[in-house]
Design an enzyme around this catalytic site. Sequence first.
Site, PDB file in Angstrom:
ATOM      1  CG  ASN A 285      -1.845   1.120   1.338  1.00  0.00           C
ATOM      2  OD1 ASN A 285      -1.471   2.249   1.033  1.00  0.00           O
ATOM      3  ND2 ASN A 285      -3.060   0.883   1.769  1.00  0.00           N
TER       4      ASN A 285
ATOM      5  CG  ASP B 287      -3.080   4.691   0.633  1.00  0.00           C
ATOM      6  OD1 ASP B 287      -3.072   4.583  -0.605  1.00  0.00           O
ATOM      7  OD2 ASP B 287      -3.974   4.197   1.353  1.00  0.00           O
ATOM      8  CG  HIS B 288       1.141   5.568   4.892  1.00  0.00           C
ATOM      9  ND1 HIS B 288       0.447   6.409   5.717  1.00  0.00           N
ATOM     10  CD2 HIS B 288       0.503   4.378   4.942  1.00  0.00           C
ATOM     11  CE1 HIS B 288      -0.555   5.747   6.266  1.00  0.00           C
ATOM     12  NE2 HIS B 288      -0.545   4.512   5.812  1.00  0.00           N
TER      13      HIS B 288
ATOM     14  CG  HIS C 176      -8.200   4.372   0.870  1.00  0.00           C
ATOM     15  ND1 HIS C 176      -8.359   4.244   2.236  1.00  0.00           N
ATOM     16  CD2 HIS C 176      -9.393   4.805   0.397  1.00  0.00           C
ATOM     17  CE1 HIS C 176      -9.606   4.592   2.568  1.00  0.00           C
ATOM     18  NE2 HIS C 176     -10.249   4.955   1.460  1.00  0.00           N
TER      19      HIS C 176
ATOM     20  NE  ARG D 243      -9.317   8.766   4.296  1.00  0.00           N
ATOM     21  CZ  ARG D 243      -9.607   7.911   5.288  1.00  0.00           C
ATOM     22  NH1 ARG D 243      -8.895   6.824   5.461  1.00  0.00           N
ATOM     23  NH2 ARG D 243     -10.606   8.152   6.108  1.00  0.00           N
TER      24      ARG D 243
ATOM     25  NE  ARG E 135      -7.573  11.737   5.492  1.00  0.00           N
ATOM     26  CZ  ARG E 135      -8.115  11.139   6.556  1.00  0.00           C
ATOM     27  NH1 ARG E 135      -7.387  10.348   7.301  1.00  0.00           N
ATOM     28  NH2 ARG E 135      -9.367  11.346   6.877  1.00  0.00           N
ATOM     29  CG  HIS E 136      -3.595   9.042   1.579  1.00  0.00           C
ATOM     30  ND1 HIS E 136      -4.380   8.339   0.712  1.00  0.00           N
ATOM     31  CD2 HIS E 136      -3.925   8.625   2.831  1.00  0.00           C
ATOM     32  CE1 HIS E 136      -5.165   7.544   1.415  1.00  0.00           C
ATOM     33  NE2 HIS E 136      -4.932   7.685   2.695  1.00  0.00           N
TER      34      HIS E 136
ATOM     35  CD  GLU F 267      -7.480   0.076   0.966  1.00  0.00           C
ATOM     36  OE1 GLU F 267      -7.784   1.039   1.689  1.00  0.00           O
ATOM     37  OE2 GLU F 267      -6.553  -0.691   1.206  1.00  0.00           O
TER      38      GLU F 267
ATOM     39  CB  THR G  84      -9.528   2.021   7.051  1.00  0.00           C
ATOM     40  OG1 THR G  84      -9.071   2.771   5.926  1.00  0.00           O
ATOM     41  CG2 THR G  84     -10.899   1.469   6.759  1.00  0.00           C
TER      42      THR G  84
ATOM     43  CD  GLU H 191      -7.338  -6.092   2.845  1.00  0.00           C
ATOM     44  OE1 GLU H 191      -7.420  -6.035   1.597  1.00  0.00           O
ATOM     45  OE2 GLU H 191      -6.574  -5.388   3.514  1.00  0.00           O
TER      46      GLU H 191
ATOM     47  CG  HIS I  59      -5.625  -1.497   9.252  1.00  0.00           C
ATOM     48  ND1 HIS I  59      -5.166  -0.894  10.391  1.00  0.00           N
ATOM     49  CD2 HIS I  59      -6.122  -0.511   8.467  1.00  0.00           C
ATOM     50  CE1 HIS I  59      -5.395   0.410  10.303  1.00  0.00           C
ATOM     51  NE2 HIS I  59      -5.965   0.666   9.150  1.00  0.00           N
ATOM     52  N   GLY I  60      -2.154  -2.636   9.876  1.00  0.00           N
ATOM     53  CA  GLY I  60      -1.301  -2.602  11.061  1.00  0.00           C
ATOM     54  C   GLY I  60      -0.233  -3.689  11.116  1.00  0.00           C
TER      55      GLY I  60
ATOM     56  N   GLY J 175       0.992  -1.394   4.370  1.00  0.00           N
ATOM     57  CA  GLY J 175       1.408  -0.073   3.932  1.00  0.00           C
ATOM     58  C   GLY J 175       2.261   0.655   4.939  1.00  0.00           C
ATOM     59  CG  HIS J 176       1.882   3.346   9.059  1.00  0.00           C
ATOM     60  ND1 HIS J 176       2.462   2.956  10.245  1.00  0.00           N
ATOM     61  CD2 HIS J 176       1.976   4.693   9.025  1.00  0.00           C
ATOM     62  CE1 HIS J 176       2.871   4.026  10.897  1.00  0.00           C
ATOM     63  NE2 HIS J 176       2.581   5.092  10.179  1.00  0.00           N
TER      64      HIS J 176
HETATM   65  N1  PXP Z   1      -5.971  -3.019   3.878  1.00  0.00           N
HETATM   66  C1  PXP Z   1      -6.920  -2.051   3.918  1.00  0.00           C
HETATM   67  C2  PXP Z   1      -8.278  -2.375   3.414  1.00  0.00           C
HETATM   68  C3  PXP Z   1      -6.606  -0.758   4.400  1.00  0.00           C
HETATM   69  O1  PXP Z   1      -7.547   0.193   4.436  1.00  0.00           O
HETATM   70  C4  PXP Z   1      -5.280  -0.485   4.796  1.00  0.00           C
HETATM   71  C5  PXP Z   1      -4.911   0.883   5.267  1.00  0.00           C
HETATM   72  O2  PXP Z   1      -5.088   1.819   4.274  1.00  0.00           O
HETATM   73  C6  PXP Z   1      -4.333  -1.523   4.719  1.00  0.00           C
HETATM   74  C7  PXP Z   1      -4.715  -2.777   4.278  1.00  0.00           C
HETATM   75  C8  PXP Z   1      -2.911  -1.311   5.096  1.00  0.00           C
HETATM   76  O3  PXP Z   1      -2.806  -0.987   6.453  1.00  0.00           O
HETATM   77  P1  PXP Z   1      -1.430  -0.465   7.013  1.00  0.00           P
HETATM   78  O4  PXP Z   1      -1.118   0.802   6.308  1.00  0.00           O
HETATM   79  O5  PXP Z   1      -1.698  -0.290   8.463  1.00  0.00           O
HETATM   80  O6  PXP Z   1      -0.412  -1.544   6.733  1.00  0.00           O
END
Ligand code: PXP
Length: 247
Positions: free
Chosen positions: A10, A12-13, A46, A48, A52-53, A73, A104, A154, A197-198, A219-220
């Site tokens: 991901n 986005d960041h 994503h 949004r 924002r990103h 996304e 999210t 997911e 996520h995370g 991602g993050h």
């Molecule tokens: N999957 C989905 C559906 C998400 O919304 C996100 C965050 O944008 C991620 C995965 C990735 O999460 P993270 O950035 O915490 O790794």
Amino acid sequence: MPNDLRLGVNIDHVATVRNARGGAVPDPVRAAVMAQEAGADGITAHLREDRRHIGDADIEALMEALDVPLNFEMAATEEMKEIALRHKPHAVCIVPEKREERTTEGGLEVAREENKLAHYIAPLRDAGCRVSIFIAADKRQIEAANRIGAEVIELHTGAYCDAHAEGHFSARDDELKKLQDMSAFAHSLGLEVHAGHGLTYDCVTPVAAMPEVKELNIGHFLIGESIFRGLPGAMAEMRRLMDAARA
Ligand code: PXP
């Protein structure tokens, strides 16, 4: 041979950092291409509602630049549906979106919005997009995702990752058990299971070990870690942990 467990990166960041200065760098599309060259099985972005990103032009450029699948996304709005139908990405992942949230925060409430969502995703499926629904590890939501015709779910791993990071190990184990049980349940219904996520190096292993999970979207942590190791190096360590969990 394709990876038995795909790694979706991901980006986005990268756009978050770019937008902090309002200019053109760092370029998320360059990061996506680099991730692809370093072995990413897909790229997630994503768009949004508040942009924002990732911005509209990023999606267009990603569609142009990538050979690996784009997982787009988006919230279930008419504007996003129009954008998805214009670009026809490989996959569309429907996520809940609140303007005030930093990321999210939870899964989509599918069960309460079943009819609306069934109508919403039908044209996306007809256009050839794989529709994925981002949900909590909750039987009701999984059954509803299946009924509306999603091909993929997911599972939101945020609660598990947070409990791990905060040292709440009993809560973490409860969350992991839910993820394990619900990925098996979703698989038994014929849904393809993704998770994300995370996720970090510290907590990815038990999730990667879940045999029904076919893709992790991260991602993050990866983008942060790439400050220290570079993106290919950050990804290589994640890939190594995923493969070791699977072996
Ligand atoms: N999957 C989905 C559906 C998400 O919304 C996100 C965050 O944008 C991620 C995965 C990735 O999460 P993270 O950035 O915490 O790794």
